[in-house]
Design a protein around this motif. Sequence first.
Motif, PDB file in Angstrom:
ATOM      1  N   VAL A  87       0.880  -1.171   0.000  1.00 30.36           N
ATOM      2  CA  VAL A  87       0.000   0.000   0.000  1.00 30.36           C
ATOM      3  C   VAL A  87       0.917   1.219   0.000  1.00 30.36           C
ATOM      4  O   VAL A  87       1.667   1.440   0.950  1.00 30.36           O
ATOM      5  CB  VAL A  87      -0.935   0.016   1.226  1.00 30.36           C
ATOM      6  N   THR A  88       0.878   1.987  -1.088  1.00 32.50           N
ATOM      7  CA  THR A  88       1.733   3.156  -1.240  1.00 32.50           C
ATOM      8  C   THR A  88       0.912   4.421  -1.056  1.00 32.50           C
ATOM      9  O   THR A  88      -0.132   4.582  -1.686  1.00 32.50           O
ATOM     10  CB  THR A  88       2.403   3.160  -2.625  1.00 32.50           C
ATOM     11  N   LEU A  89       1.392   5.306  -0.194  1.00 34.21           N
ATOM     12  CA  LEU A  89       0.736   6.583   0.059  1.00 34.21           C
ATOM     13  C   LEU A  89       1.553   7.686  -0.577  1.00 34.21           C
ATOM     14  O   LEU A  89       2.778   7.759  -0.392  1.00 34.21           O
ATOM     15  CB  LEU A  89       0.626   6.851   1.559  1.00 34.21           C
ATOM     16  N   HIS A 133       8.181  12.470  -0.798  1.00 31.88           N
ATOM     17  CA  HIS A 133       8.589  11.475   0.196  1.00 31.88           C
ATOM     18  C   HIS A 133       7.443  10.498   0.446  1.00 31.88           C
ATOM     19  O   HIS A 133       6.809  10.513   1.504  1.00 31.88           O
ATOM     20  CB  HIS A 133       9.001  12.147   1.514  1.00 31.88           C
ATOM     21  N   PRO A 134       7.162   9.620  -0.558  1.00 32.91           N
ATOM     22  CA  PRO A 134       6.076   8.654  -0.362  1.00 32.91           C
ATOM     23  C   PRO A 134       6.451   7.634   0.707  1.00 32.91           C
ATOM     24  O   PRO A 134       7.635   7.475   1.044  1.00 32.91           O
ATOM     25  CB  PRO A 134       5.949   7.983  -1.732  1.00 32.91           C
ATOM     26  N   VAL A 135       5.457   6.967   1.238  1.00 35.20           N
ATOM     27  CA  VAL A 135       5.669   5.891   2.201  1.00 35.20           C
ATOM     28  C   VAL A 135       4.822   4.699   1.773  1.00 35.20           C
ATOM     29  O   VAL A 135       3.926   4.823   0.930  1.00 35.20           O
ATOM     30  CB  VAL A 135       5.304   6.312   3.644  1.00 35.20           C
ATOM     31  N   HIS A 136       5.113   3.540   2.361  1.00 36.21           N
ATOM     32  CA  HIS A 136       4.322   2.345   2.054  1.00 36.21           C
ATOM     33  C   HIS A 136       4.280   1.430   3.271  1.00 36.21           C
ATOM     34  O   HIS A 136       5.081   1.571   4.195  1.00 36.21           O
ATOM     35  CB  HIS A 136       4.907   1.593   0.848  1.00 36.21           C
ATOM     36  N   PRO A 158       4.768  -2.268   9.387  1.00 35.83           N
ATOM     37  CA  PRO A 158       4.903  -0.849   9.719  1.00 35.83           C
ATOM     38  C   PRO A 158       5.128   0.016   8.483  1.00 35.83           C
ATOM     39  O   PRO A 158       5.609  -0.462   7.457  1.00 35.83           O
ATOM     40  CB  PRO A 158       6.131  -0.816  10.632  1.00 35.83           C
ATOM     41  N   VAL A 159       4.764   1.282   8.585  1.00 32.34           N
ATOM     42  CA  VAL A 159       4.989   2.238   7.503  1.00 32.34           C
ATOM     43  C   VAL A 159       6.498   2.400   7.316  1.00 32.34           C
ATOM     44  O   VAL A 159       7.251   2.503   8.280  1.00 32.34           O
ATOM     45  CB  VAL A 159       4.324   3.590   7.830  1.00 32.34           C
ATOM     46  N   GLN A 160       6.921   2.400   6.048  1.00 35.38           N
ATOM     47  CA  GLN A 160       8.332   2.534   5.696  1.00 35.38           C
ATOM     48  C   GLN A 160       8.501   3.624   4.642  1.00 35.38           C
ATOM     49  O   GLN A 160       7.550   3.958   3.940  1.00 35.38           O
ATOM     50  CB  GLN A 160       8.861   1.213   5.124  1.00 35.38           C
ATOM     51  N   ARG A 161       9.726   4.129   4.517  1.00 40.43           N
ATOM     52  CA  ARG A 161      10.022   5.127   3.489  1.00 40.43           C
ATOM     53  C   ARG A 161       9.967   4.529   2.097  1.00 40.43           C
ATOM     54  O   ARG A 161      10.254   3.354   1.923  1.00 40.43           O
ATOM     55  CB  ARG A 161      11.424   5.688   3.696  1.00 40.43           C
ATOM     56  N   GLY A 162       9.611   5.351   1.129  1.00 40.73           N
ATOM     57  CA  GLY A 162       9.680   4.941  -0.276  1.00 40.73           C
ATOM     58  C   GLY A 162       8.375   4.419  -0.823  1.00 40.73           C
ATOM     59  O   GLY A 162       7.445   4.107  -0.089  1.00 40.73           O
ATOM     60  N   ALA A 163       8.346   4.335  -2.164  1.00 39.98           N
ATOM     61  CA  ALA A 163       7.117   3.886  -2.831  1.00 39.98           C
ATOM     62  C   ALA A 163       7.095   2.422  -3.053  1.00 39.98           C
ATOM     63  O   ALA A 163       7.667   1.562  -3.027  1.00 39.98           O
ATOM     64  CB  ALA A 163       6.981   4.584  -4.186  1.00 39.98           C
TER      65      ALA A 163
END
Length: 168
Positions: free
Chosen positions: A63-65, A112-115, A163-168
């Motif tokens: 899931v990319t935000l 700075h997307p997160v996923h 957990p939410v992580q850095r990147g797409a």
Amino acid sequence: MRTNWKFVVIVAATALTGAAGAGVAQASPVTAGSVAPSVCRPANHTAKITEAPASAGHRHYRVTLTVPRGYEPCKLAGSPTNVRFSDRGSETGVAAGHYGNQATVVIFGPGHPVHFDIQVPSSGRSTAAREASFTLQAPDGEIPGTSVAQGKLKVATGTLIGPVQRGA
């Protein structure tokens, strides 16, 4: 002794505001004094579900935000909570747990997307879904509101959210 009523009102209002927000994080920006809206508010970001490489015994979905320019970055931590899966408006009834480090803080903002990962056991009966709704977490608690991600996936008993992580 004279009481300064203006002072009493300010102290009381401050105490009530603090008590009302206990346990709920505000979608506060990373930089103080910003006038731009926070990306952490559900209406200000988009989320998309895509299939990710499988691992031994599990299917994975990412899931990319993302967010366009004009919004203020914010801090996120841990796995989203209150995760619900649905297909064409009907909830699947599959509950999701979480895994991984829940304390790592990431910055989410324009550029700075997160996923986060949805890990689904490959064995057993799975249910199709096209949507996941969830509540993002800040380092100090839940961010009010429900975010929604669109995309095809299959979920099953034992589904876990990373957990939410850095990147797409």
